[in-house]
Design a protein around this motif. Structure first.
Motif, PDB file in Angstrom:
ATOM      1  N   GLY A  51      -6.635   5.572  -5.450  1.00  0.00           N
ATOM      2  CA  GLY A  51      -6.370   4.151  -5.609  1.00  0.00           C
ATOM      3  C   GLY A  51      -5.563   3.834  -6.855  1.00  0.00           C
ATOM      4  N   THR A  67       0.855  -1.176   0.000  1.00  0.00           N
ATOM      5  CA  THR A  67       0.000   0.000   0.000  1.00  0.00           C
ATOM      6  C   THR A  67       0.900   1.238   0.000  1.00  0.00           C
ATOM      7  N   GLN A  78       2.668   1.555   3.381  1.00  0.00           N
ATOM      8  CA  GLN A  78       3.767   0.606   3.536  1.00  0.00           C
ATOM      9  C   GLN A  78       4.979   1.038   2.710  1.00  0.00           C
ATOM     10  N   GLY A  95      -5.006   0.587  -5.184  1.00  0.00           N
ATOM     11  CA  GLY A  95      -4.411   0.788  -3.867  1.00  0.00           C
ATOM     12  C   GLY A  95      -3.140   0.008  -3.610  1.00  0.00           C
ATOM     13  N   ARG A  96      -2.637  -0.707  -4.595  1.00  0.00           N
ATOM     14  CA  ARG A  96      -1.432  -1.537  -4.435  1.00  0.00           C
ATOM     15  C   ARG A  96      -0.330  -1.083  -5.388  1.00  0.00           C
ATOM     16  N   PHE A 125       0.512   3.196  -8.427  1.00  0.00           N
ATOM     17  CA  PHE A 125      -0.406   2.357  -7.669  1.00  0.00           C
ATOM     18  C   PHE A 125      -1.645   2.069  -8.503  1.00  0.00           C
TER      19      PHE A 125
END
Length: 104
Positions: A61, A41, A44, A90-91, A87
């Motif tokens: 996102g 994320t 992170q 969201g990743r 991203f």
């Protein structure tokens, strides 16, 4: 002998002034040992890099963020390298280092 003392004082002053950035850098805490990995994320990734991420563009996102290096304390160093993070949902999908250009 009297000319020697001002020269020594000047050399000592230069060593102290130019050595301060190195001493400040030596006292910085160790960087986080968690590597940057796909699927992280934004929080992170920010913790992994040790710097806050700044918004560049995109929808929530699905955004492009940039991490700017923290190079305070060195007058002689001009670094403008940035790490761009893409991203999706969201990743973390991808990242690209951009060395030698001025970030936004």
């Amino acid at each position: 002998m009297q000319r020697f003392i001002p020269v020594v004082a000047l050399v000592v002053a230069l060593v102290l002034v130019l050595g301060l950035p190195f001493a400040a850098r030596a006292q910085q805490p160790a960087p986080n040992s968690v590597p940057l990995t796909f699927g992280m994320t934004a929080d992170q990734a920010s913790q992994s890099l040790g710097v806050p991420l700044q918004y560049v563009r995109g929808t929530p996102g699905n955004e492009l963020l940039v991490a700017l290096p923290n190079v305070r304390g060195s007058i002689l160093s001009r670094r403008s390298d940035a790490l761009y993070l893409q991203f999706g949902k969201g990743r973390l999908l991808a990242w690209k280092g951009d060395w030698g250009t001025t970030p936004p």
